[in-house]
Scaffold this motif. Structure first.
Motif, PDB file in Angstrom:
ATOM      1  N   ILE A  75     -33.712 -53.094 -13.440  1.00 56.38           N
ATOM      2  CA  ILE A  75     -32.984 -53.958 -12.513  1.00 56.38           C
ATOM      3  C   ILE A  75     -33.845 -55.136 -12.047  1.00 56.38           C
ATOM      4  O   ILE A  75     -33.402 -56.294 -12.139  1.00 56.38           O
ATOM      5  N   PRO A  76     -35.084 -54.925 -11.551  1.00 54.50           N
ATOM      6  CA  PRO A  76     -35.910 -56.099 -11.226  1.00 54.50           C
ATOM      7  C   PRO A  76     -36.173 -56.981 -12.441  1.00 54.50           C
ATOM      8  O   PRO A  76     -36.226 -58.211 -12.321  1.00 54.50           O
ATOM      9  N   GLY A  77     -36.311 -56.370 -13.623  1.00 56.19           N
ATOM     10  CA  GLY A  77     -36.514 -57.162 -14.827  1.00 56.19           C
ATOM     11  C   GLY A  77     -35.323 -58.040 -15.131  1.00 56.19           C
ATOM     12  O   GLY A  77     -35.451 -59.234 -15.417  1.00 56.19           O
ATOM     13  N   LEU A  78     -34.129 -57.453 -15.056  1.00 57.77           N
ATOM     14  CA  LEU A  78     -32.895 -58.205 -15.290  1.00 57.77           C
ATOM     15  C   LEU A  78     -32.756 -59.348 -14.296  1.00 57.77           C
ATOM     16  O   LEU A  78     -32.499 -60.502 -14.683  1.00 57.77           O
ATOM     17  N   LEU A  79     -32.952 -59.062 -13.020  1.00 59.63           N
ATOM     18  CA  LEU A  79     -32.771 -60.083 -11.998  1.00 59.63           C
ATOM     19  C   LEU A  79     -33.873 -61.136 -12.039  1.00 59.63           C
ATOM     20  O   LEU A  79     -33.623 -62.315 -11.741  1.00 59.63           O
ATOM     21  N   SER A  80     -35.088 -60.749 -12.422  1.00 57.52           N
ATOM     22  CA  SER A  80     -36.161 -61.729 -12.584  1.00 57.52           C
ATOM     23  C   SER A  80     -35.823 -62.722 -13.687  1.00 57.52           C
ATOM     24  O   SER A  80     -35.975 -63.938 -13.522  1.00 57.52           O
ATOM     25  N   GLY A  81     -35.372 -62.207 -14.818  1.00 54.33           N
ATOM     26  CA  GLY A  81     -35.014 -63.077 -15.933  1.00 54.33           C
ATOM     27  C   GLY A  81     -33.861 -64.001 -15.590  1.00 54.33           C
ATOM     28  O   GLY A  81     -33.886 -65.205 -15.905  1.00 54.33           O
ATOM     29  N   LEU A  82     -32.844 -63.457 -14.934  1.00 54.50           N
ATOM     30  CA  LEU A  82     -31.704 -64.278 -14.535  1.00 54.50           C
ATOM     31  C   LEU A  82     -32.104 -65.333 -13.509  1.00 54.50           C
ATOM     32  O   LEU A  82     -31.583 -66.455 -13.523  1.00 54.50           O
ATOM     33  N   THR A  83     -33.044 -64.999 -12.630  1.00 57.52           N
ATOM     34  CA  THR A  83     -33.509 -65.962 -11.639  1.00 57.52           C
ATOM     35  C   THR A  83     -34.226 -67.130 -12.296  1.00 57.52           C
ATOM     36  O   THR A  83     -34.020 -68.296 -11.909  1.00 57.52           O
ATOM     37  N   VAL A  84     -35.061 -66.842 -13.286  1.00 54.29           N
ATOM     38  CA  VAL A  84     -35.754 -67.918 -14.010  1.00 54.29           C
ATOM     39  C   VAL A  84     -34.741 -68.877 -14.632  1.00 54.29           C
ATOM     40  O   VAL A  84     -34.840 -70.104 -14.490  1.00 54.29           O
ATOM     41  N   ILE A  85     -33.751 -68.327 -15.312  1.00 57.73           N
ATOM     42  CA  ILE A  85     -32.740 -69.158 -15.975  1.00 57.73           C
ATOM     43  C   ILE A  85     -31.908 -69.926 -14.946  1.00 57.73           C
ATOM     44  O   ILE A  85     -31.611 -71.117 -15.129  1.00 57.73           O
ATOM     45  N   THR A  86     -31.565 -69.277 -13.842  1.00 58.24           N
ATOM     46  CA  THR A  86     -30.771 -69.933 -12.801  1.00 58.24           C
ATOM     47  C   THR A  86     -31.534 -71.106 -12.181  1.00 58.24           C
ATOM     48  O   THR A  86     -30.956 -72.179 -11.931  1.00 58.24           O
ATOM     49  N   LEU A  87     -32.814 -70.922 -11.925  1.00 52.63           N
ATOM     50  CA  LEU A  87     -33.617 -72.011 -11.361  1.00 52.63           C
ATOM     51  C   LEU A  87     -33.677 -73.205 -12.299  1.00 52.63           C
ATOM     52  O   LEU A  87     -33.587 -74.361 -11.864  1.00 52.63           O
ATOM     53  N   LEU A  88     -33.818 -72.941 -13.589  1.00 59.94           N
ATOM     54  CA  LEU A  88     -33.840 -74.038 -14.558  1.00 59.94           C
ATOM     55  C   LEU A  88     -32.497 -74.762 -14.594  1.00 59.94           C
ATOM     56  O   LEU A  88     -32.444 -75.998 -14.689  1.00 59.94           O
ATOM     57  N   LEU A  89     -31.417 -74.012 -14.494  1.00 58.76           N
ATOM     58  CA  LEU A  89     -30.089 -74.633 -14.426  1.00 58.76           C
ATOM     59  C   LEU A  89     -29.927 -75.416 -13.127  1.00 58.76           C
ATOM     60  O   LEU A  89     -29.383 -76.530 -13.126  1.00 58.76           O
ATOM     61  N   ARG A  90     -30.383 -74.839 -12.032  1.00 58.13           N
ATOM     62  CA  ARG A  90     -30.236 -75.475 -10.716  1.00 58.13           C
ATOM     63  C   ARG A  90     -30.925 -76.834 -10.663  1.00 58.13           C
ATOM     64  O   ARG A  90     -30.418 -77.786 -10.062  1.00 58.13           O
ATOM     65  N   PHE A  91     -32.085 -76.932 -11.291  1.00 56.25           N
ATOM     66  CA  PHE A  91     -32.849 -78.179 -11.259  1.00 56.25           C
ATOM     67  C   PHE A  91     -32.629 -79.032 -12.508  1.00 56.25           C
ATOM     68  O   PHE A  91     -33.444 -79.888 -12.835  1.00 56.25           O
ATOM     69  N   LYS A  92     -31.506 -78.760 -13.176  1.00 55.47           N
ATOM     70  CA  LYS A  92     -31.079 -79.541 -14.344  1.00 55.47           C
ATOM     71  C   LYS A  92     -32.154 -79.586 -15.438  1.00 55.47           C
ATOM     72  O   LYS A  92     -32.449 -80.628 -16.025  1.00 55.47           O
ATOM     73  N   LEU A  93     -32.739 -78.427 -15.671  1.00 60.86           N
ATOM     74  CA  LEU A  93     -33.781 -78.290 -16.695  1.00 60.86           C
ATOM     75  C   LEU A  93     -33.343 -77.302 -17.772  1.00 60.86           C
ATOM     76  O   LEU A  93     -34.157 -76.567 -18.316  1.00 60.86           O
ATOM     77  N   ALA A  94     -32.058 -77.305 -18.081  1.00 61.49           N
ATOM     78  CA  ALA A  94     -31.521 -76.342 -19.043  1.00 61.49           C
ATOM     79  C   ALA A  94     -32.205 -76.443 -20.399  1.00 61.49           C
ATOM     80  O   ALA A  94     -32.319 -75.452 -21.123  1.00 61.49           O
ATOM     81  N   ARG A  95     -32.678 -77.638 -20.745  1.00 61.29           N
ATOM     82  CA  ARG A  95     -33.337 -77.818 -22.043  1.00 61.29           C
ATOM     83  C   ARG A  95     -34.644 -77.040 -22.137  1.00 61.29           C
ATOM     84  O   ARG A  95     -35.188 -76.849 -23.229  1.00 61.29           O
ATOM     85  N   PHE A  96     -35.148 -76.582 -20.976  1.00 64.23           N
ATOM     86  CA  PHE A  96     -36.411 -75.836 -20.971  1.00 64.23           C
ATOM     87  C   PHE A  96     -36.198 -74.319 -20.968  1.00 64.23           C
ATOM     88  O   PHE A  96     -37.170 -73.568 -20.928  1.00 64.23           O
ATOM     89  N   ILE A  97     -34.948 -73.877 -20.989  1.00 71.83           N
ATOM     90  CA  ILE A  97     -34.698 -72.429 -20.945  1.00 71.83           C
ATOM     91  C   ILE A  97     -35.353 -71.732 -22.131  1.00 71.83           C
ATOM     92  O   ILE A  97     -36.065 -70.725 -21.968  1.00 71.83           O
ATOM     93  N   ILE A  98     -35.138 -72.251 -23.338  1.00 69.39           N
ATOM     94  CA  ILE A  98     -35.715 -71.608 -24.523  1.00 69.39           C
ATOM     95  C   ILE A  98     -37.239 -71.659 -24.506  1.00 69.39           C
ATOM     96  O   ILE A  98     -37.898 -70.621 -24.701  1.00 69.39           O
ATOM     97  N   PRO A  99     -37.882 -72.835 -24.270  1.00 70.85           N
ATOM     98  CA  PRO A  99     -39.352 -72.835 -24.263  1.00 70.85           C
ATOM     99  C   PRO A  99     -39.969 -71.982 -23.159  1.00 70.85           C
ATOM    100  O   PRO A  99     -40.985 -71.301 -23.386  1.00 70.85           O
ATOM    101  N   VAL A 100     -39.364 -71.998 -21.958  1.00 75.22           N
ATOM    102  CA  VAL A 100     -39.921 -71.181 -20.867  1.00 75.22           C
ATOM    103  C   VAL A 100     -39.781 -69.694 -21.186  1.00 75.22           C
ATOM    104  O   VAL A 100     -40.737 -68.922 -21.014  1.00 75.22           O
ATOM    105  N   ALA A 101     -38.613 -69.295 -21.670  1.00 77.55           N
ATOM    106  CA  ALA A 101     -38.408 -67.889 -22.032  1.00 77.55           C
ATOM    107  C   ALA A 101     -39.361 -67.463 -23.146  1.00 77.55           C
ATOM    108  O   ALA A 101     -39.910 -66.356 -23.115  1.00 77.55           O
TER     109      ALA A 101
END
Length: 340
Positions: free
Chosen positions: A138-164
């Motif tokens: 559960i913390p793993g799932l929510l941690s991963g989703l939080t990273v992706i959400t923050l990138l979306l929030r700050f309009k950095l969707a193009r960095f989702i793949i490289p950051v992951a």
């Protein structure tokens, strides 16, 4: 865990949960032995490692549309019941004794004190894990989703793949490959965002790009990914202080994604009311199954049951009892804190 009813994914979640139970039950890890090694048990142990990565990929796939449009508000609505269950089950596991022998010889508090001290020895890791090891999901799932959400929030969707990808590579280099790289992490890298972000990203991108593979190429992906995974495990086991057992390796994404594509290509696989009925219990089964495994193994030791017999009956017994616990909990006032 998916909230949507796609027969093949529901079936896949059930198979993955059974694989996790088999892994935690340590089936055939004592006998039979081949040249002194429990090769059957080792093989089954490694075959089971697709399960949690598959859960992450499914989560990314199903959450993608609403996470992309609603971002933080949707993440909170998604996370809140999971956090409640994580805290509730953590408290339960902090209270329930695990070792019957120590309880009978030294007392309940002695048994619990040893476990509490073990958790307090690594407080940061415990924060990303919870009251018992399997709750890291559960913390793993929510941690991963939080990273992706923050990138979306700050309009950095193009960095989702490289950051992951960067998190995944670091997780391996400071985890399974640490004996070769000398890198370290403040927490065990299986926990937190290191691997979960990458697996969630795979499902997220498959949905966003509407990607599909034929059944043939999906099976090839599974074979290649699993072969790479086993090859890595063997290589690492030959290193000094090396281990054969790993949660994630470079082959894991290919292997788990291949299984996901098989389920995507065969959406009616497992389309039966029995499967649909079981599927709604899967998260609850995951959360409660490990205490059932622990008590099952305690009873096996007390009764000195033949390890082959215990291995044969472990998975069906634990799965059935876990389902009964989940369905029983749903009839109690505590249901909203413990199951979905």
């Amino acid at each position: 865990m998916s909230q949507h009813r796609v027969a093949s994914f529901e079936f896949g979640r059930i198979i993955a949960t059974i694989a996790i139970i088999a892994l935690h039950s340590q089936i055939f890890m004592q006998t039979p032995l081949f040249n002194g090694q429990p090769l059957l048990g080792m093989g089954l142990n490694q075959v089971s490692r697709f399960a949690v990565p598959l859960f992450f990929i499914m989560a990314g796939y199903f959450i993608q549309p609403r996470l992309t449009t609603e971002r933080s508000p949707y993440l909170w609505r998604y996370a809140r019941p999971l956090l409640i269950m994580w805290v509730s089950w953590s408290v339960i596991y902090l209270v329930l004794p695990f070792n019957f022998h120590i309880v009978s010889t030294e007392g309940y508090l002695a048994e619990r004190h040893f476990y509490w001290q073990k958790l307090l020895a690594t407080p940061l890791n415990t924060l990303f894990e919870g009251g018992l090891v399997h709750l890291w999901y559960i913390p793993g799932l929510l941690s991963g989703l939080t990273v992706i959400t923050l990138l979306l929030r700050f309009k950095l969707a193009r960095f989702i793949i490289p950051v992951a990808t960067a998190l995944f590579v670091f997780g391996l280099m400071a985890g399974s490959y640490a004996q070769l790289t000398d890198l370290s992490s403040p927490i065990f890298t299986r926990n937190g965002p290191f691997f979960s972000t990458f697996m969630i990203m795979l499902g997220f991108e498959v949905r966003r790009r509407n990607t599909q593979l034929s059944l043939k190429y999906s099976i090839i992906m599974v074979i290649v990914g699993f072969s790479l995974f086993i090859g890595e495990a063997n290589y690492l086991s030959l290193q000094e202080t090396g281990s054969f057992f790993h949660d994630f390796l470079f082959g894991t994404p290919l292997w788990a994604l291949g299984i996901f594509f098989i389920l995507l290509a065969k959406p009616n696989l497992g389309d039966h009311k029995f499967i649909h009925g079981l599927s709604k219990d899967i998260l609850g089964v995951y959360l409660c199954h490990l205490i059932v495994v622990i008590y099952f193994l305690n009873i096996v030791r007390i009764l000195d049951i033949n390890p082959i017999i215990s291995s044969i009956f472990a998975v069906p017994a634990v799965f059935f009892i876990s389902i009964m616990i989940v369905r029983g909990l749903r009839k109690t006032p505590m249901a909203r804190f413990l199951v979905r």
